[in-house]
Design a protein around this motif. Structure first.
Motif, mmCIF file in Angstrom:
data_model
loop_
_atom_site.group_PDB
_atom_site.id
_atom_site.type_symbol
_atom_site.label_atom_id
_atom_site.label_comp_id
_atom_site.label_asym_id
_atom_site.label_seq_id
_atom_site.Cartn_x
_atom_site.Cartn_y
_atom_site.Cartn_z
ATOM 1 N N GLY A 181 0.882 -1.250 -0.085
ATOM 2 C CA GLY A 181 -0.147 -0.201 -0.136
ATOM 3 C C GLY A 181 0.846 1.205 -0.108
ATOM 4 N N GLY A 218 0.010 2.211 4.983
ATOM 5 C CA GLY A 218 -0.333 0.956 6.003
ATOM 6 C C GLY A 218 -0.986 -0.035 4.848
ATOM 7 N N THR A 268 -6.675 -0.876 1.063
ATOM 8 C CA THR A 268 -6.646 -2.281 -0.029
ATOM 9 C C THR A 268 -7.322 -3.472 0.973
ATOM 10 O OG1 THR A 268 -4.929 -1.340 -1.388
ATOM 11 C CG2 THR A 268 -5.307 -3.815 -1.132
ATOM 12 N N ALA A 318 -3.266 -0.389 -5.413
ATOM 13 C CA ALA A 318 -2.840 0.332 -4.267
ATOM 14 C C ALA A 318 -2.052 1.717 -4.680
ATOM 15 C CB ALA A 318 -2.201 -0.467 -3.476
ATOM 16 N N GLY A 319 -1.879 2.352 -3.672
ATOM 17 C CA GLY A 319 -0.664 3.381 -3.811
ATOM 18 C C GLY A 319 -1.518 4.722 -4.484
ATOM 19 N N THR A 377 -4.328 17.246 1.284
ATOM 20 C CA THR A 377 -4.291 18.711 1.429
ATOM 21 C C THR A 377 -4.346 19.309 0.115
ATOM 22 O OG1 THR A 377 -2.588 18.235 3.091
ATOM 23 C CG2 THR A 377 -2.191 19.955 1.984
ATOM 24 N N SER A 404 -1.248 3.356 8.586
ATOM 25 C CA SER A 404 -1.901 4.449 8.055
ATOM 26 C C SER A 404 -2.909 4.784 9.461
ATOM 27 C CB SER A 404 -3.029 3.864 7.266
ATOM 28 O OG SER A 404 -2.430 3.160 6.016
HETATM 29 C C1 FAD Z 1 -4.237 13.553 -4.031
HETATM 30 C C2 FAD Z 1 -3.922 12.891 -2.797
HETATM 31 C C3 FAD Z 1 -3.362 13.661 -1.936
HETATM 32 C C4 FAD Z 1 -3.334 13.158 -0.529
HETATM 33 N N1 FAD Z 1 -2.794 13.876 0.559
HETATM 34 C C5 FAD Z 1 -2.702 13.463 1.721
HETATM 35 C C6 FAD Z 1 -2.136 14.376 2.849
HETATM 36 O O1 FAD Z 1 -1.911 15.430 2.664
HETATM 37 N N2 FAD Z 1 -1.912 13.592 4.018
HETATM 38 C C7 FAD Z 1 -2.250 12.402 4.351
HETATM 39 O O2 FAD Z 1 -1.893 12.117 5.502
HETATM 40 N N3 FAD Z 1 -2.658 11.746 3.385
HETATM 41 C C8 FAD Z 1 -2.848 12.070 2.164
HETATM 42 N N4 FAD Z 1 -3.289 11.159 0.900
HETATM 43 C C9 FAD Z 1 -3.552 9.899 1.458
HETATM 44 C C10 FAD Z 1 -2.553 9.075 1.343
HETATM 45 O O3 FAD Z 1 -1.785 9.204 0.361
HETATM 46 C C11 FAD Z 1 -2.921 7.420 1.176
HETATM 47 O O4 FAD Z 1 -3.877 7.287 0.220
HETATM 48 C C12 FAD Z 1 -3.594 7.041 2.518
HETATM 49 O O5 FAD Z 1 -2.865 7.103 3.521
HETATM 50 C C13 FAD Z 1 -3.995 5.485 2.244
HETATM 51 O O6 FAD Z 1 -2.973 4.507 2.318
HETATM 52 P P1 FAD Z 1 -3.030 3.288 2.291
HETATM 53 O O7 FAD Z 1 -1.728 2.478 2.366
HETATM 54 O O8 FAD Z 1 -3.819 2.618 3.361
HETATM 55 O O9 FAD Z 1 -3.990 2.921 0.802
HETATM 56 P P2 FAD Z 1 -3.626 1.770 -0.529
HETATM 57 O O10 FAD Z 1 -4.075 0.532 0.235
HETATM 58 O O11 FAD Z 1 -2.465 2.183 -0.993
HETATM 59 O O12 FAD Z 1 -4.913 2.349 -1.247
HETATM 60 C C14 FAD Z 1 -4.761 3.449 -1.709
HETATM 61 C C15 FAD Z 1 -5.928 3.740 -2.453
HETATM 62 O O13 FAD Z 1 -6.363 5.212 -2.814
HETATM 63 C C16 FAD Z 1 -6.954 5.243 -3.998
HETATM 64 N N5 FAD Z 1 -6.305 6.465 -4.617
HETATM 65 C C17 FAD Z 1 -4.944 6.672 -5.046
HETATM 66 N N6 FAD Z 1 -5.054 7.589 -5.808
HETATM 67 C C18 FAD Z 1 -6.145 8.229 -5.749
HETATM 68 C C19 FAD Z 1 -6.817 9.486 -6.472
HETATM 69 N N7 FAD Z 1 -5.920 10.312 -7.135
HETATM 70 N N8 FAD Z 1 -8.113 9.433 -6.443
HETATM 71 C C20 FAD Z 1 -8.866 8.603 -5.815
HETATM 72 N N9 FAD Z 1 -8.439 7.455 -5.301
HETATM 73 C C21 FAD Z 1 -7.187 7.243 -5.135
HETATM 74 C C22 FAD Z 1 -6.667 3.844 -4.565
HETATM 75 O O14 FAD Z 1 -7.940 3.379 -5.513
HETATM 76 C C23 FAD Z 1 -6.516 2.867 -3.638
HETATM 77 O O15 FAD Z 1 -7.612 2.152 -3.496
HETATM 78 C C24 FAD Z 1 -3.616 11.672 -0.199
HETATM 79 C C25 FAD Z 1 -3.960 11.141 -1.105
HETATM 80 C C26 FAD Z 1 -4.262 11.316 -2.450
HETATM 81 C C27 FAD Z 1 -4.836 10.510 -3.635
#
Ligand code: FAD
Length: 355
Positions: free
Chosen positions: A114, A117, A121, A162-163, A226, A305
């Motif tokens: 991810g 964390g 996903t 993811a990502g 942000t 996360s």
């Molecule tokens: C544009 C953007 C800005 C962000 N800014 C911050 C911030 O300032 N501070 C902060 O703490 N976190 C921010 N995040 C959230 C962070 O980057 C992670 O998405 C979050 O922590 C979830 O991580 P994870 O490993 O649980 O998700 P993962 O298991 O990796 O899953 C990520 C999910 O996000 C979805 N995704 C990815 N990019 C996009 C997108 N552009 N639009 C819609 N869905 C999307 C994917 O479909 C996936 O399902 C931001 C995310 C985005 C997309």
């Protein structure tokens, strides 16, 4: 998708339903307030977002009002939405909105790579595998990091999505694809503006006479945000690192980190200001306050996360994923929660009110 009249001649149309796409264009798009969330196009066949900005595909504006009503930038009936989701409106001091609990969590499976964390996903994998949902609308990317919305039904496809993609993209149109494909328990992952659009649609479906299928969207996972960037960011990065070699983008502090095959390239965020989405500047929502579950990086250690659980539905799935061994969970530390609160307060304070 086709919009059906639910109670023709019975419900009196509120005044805003007399607005049409031309009003949306004048009040939101021309004023650069559009966040390119895709909500308008998701529920109207006549609107396209292929070139980024919403466009009306026909000569005659039917003034049906749906695009204007659902758009998160026209007006925001926050109190009514919060009352309908949480049973009450948030107070001014609740800068993270209304929630039941705030945690640090991470995926138990090492196969989930991810952004942080891997919680988004993992929770979706649990929801799909227990049939709590029948599909998830996620934003994957192609080999040059252009986002691509996908309707997925299994964990393998989820892992590939993811990502974080730091690019403005109308992911809500994926909800239309899921509805058209006949799914009835749809999960959506998206940014605060996208969650706002879907919650406005949900509220409007109760108050106006159109049936758009929103009741089939059963779970909203919001991402902290942000700001977001135009595709210009990808072009800027491509001059330094070939995009097909990029493994991950991340924002840490004041830097964009680009993880390539030959190491990490760090770009100051101040070099990227010209690519910040103009429509982001009016947004006050950092933590996706209207989601069932919100997830972000801020407030937790690397590889974890921060998770804000808001609704009963969100709590049920988050707890289920924990108890079934999909994620490990800890209470968030006071310092972590304080940081998230500070970021949320900053976003509210910095949001401009452009008329
Ligand atoms: C544009 C953007 C800005 C962000 N800014 C911050 C911030 O300032 N501070 C902060 O703490 N976190 C921010 N995040 C959230 C962070 O980057 C992670 O998405 C979050 O922590 C979830 O991580 P994870 O490993 O649980 O998700 P993962 O298991 O990796 O899953 C990520 C999910 O996000 C979805 N995704 C990815 N990019 C996009 C997108 N552009 N639009 C819609 N869905 C999307 C994917 O479909 C996936 O399902 C931001 C995310 C985005 C997309």
């Amino acid at each position: 998708m086709a919009v059906e009249i639910k109670e023709q001649g019975y419900v009196r149309l509120p005044a805003f339903l007399e607005r049409g796409f031309s009003d949306l264009k004048r009040e939101v798009i021309v004023k650069r307030k559009c966040s390119m969330c895709g909500t308008c196009a998701a529920f109207c066949d006549k609107i396209t977002v292929d070139g980024g900005e919403p466009e009306f595909a026909e000569e005659y504006d039917t003034v049906c009002g749906l695009c204007y009503t659902f758009c998160p930038r026209t007006f925001m009936p926050l109190t009514a939405i919060e009352e309908s989701i949480f049973g009450r409106a948030s107070g001014d001091d609740e800068v993270l909105g209304i929630y039941k609990g705030c945690y640090e969590a991470r995926a138990m499976s090492s196969e989930i790579k991810g952004q942080d964390g891997g919680v988004v996903t993992s929770v979706l994998a649990y929801a799909l595998e227990t049939q709590a949902i029948d599909c998830a609308v996620v934003t994957a990317s192609n080999s040059d990091w252009r986002p691509e919305v996908r309707v997925v039904r299994d964990s393998e496809a989820l892992k590939r999505s993811a990502g974080t993609k730091y690019t403005l993209y109308p992911s809500v149109v994926g909800v239309r694809d899921a509805l058209n494909a006949g799914y009835s328990d749809i999960a959506f992952v998206g940014l605060p503006c996208q969650i706002q659009g879907l919650r406005k649609t949900e509220l409007a479906a109760v108050k106006q006479p159109y049936e758009v299928g929103i009741e089939r969207v059963k779970l909203l996972i919001g991402l902290f945000c942000t700001r977001n960037y135009t595709e210009g960011l990808l072009e800027f990065v491509a001059e330094r690192v070939p995009l097909e070699q990029v493994r991950k983008f991340d924002i840490k502090g004041k830097e964009l980190l680009v993880y390539g095959v030959d190491g990490v390239v760090s770009i100051p965020l101040s070099d990227l200001n010209s690519f910040v989405g103009e429509g982001c500047s009016v947004c006050r929502d950092f933590s996706a306050e209207l989601a069932d579950i919100s997830v972000g990086a801020a407030g937790s250690a690397d590889g974890w996360s921060t998770v804000i659980v808001r609704t009963e539905r969100g709590e049920e799935l988050f707890k289920g994923a924990h108890e079934s061994g999909y994620i490990e969970v800890e209470d968030i530390k006071d310092t972590g929660l304080e940081l998230v609160r500070k970021l949320a307060a900053n976003k509210r304070a910095q949001a401009s009110f452009r008329e």
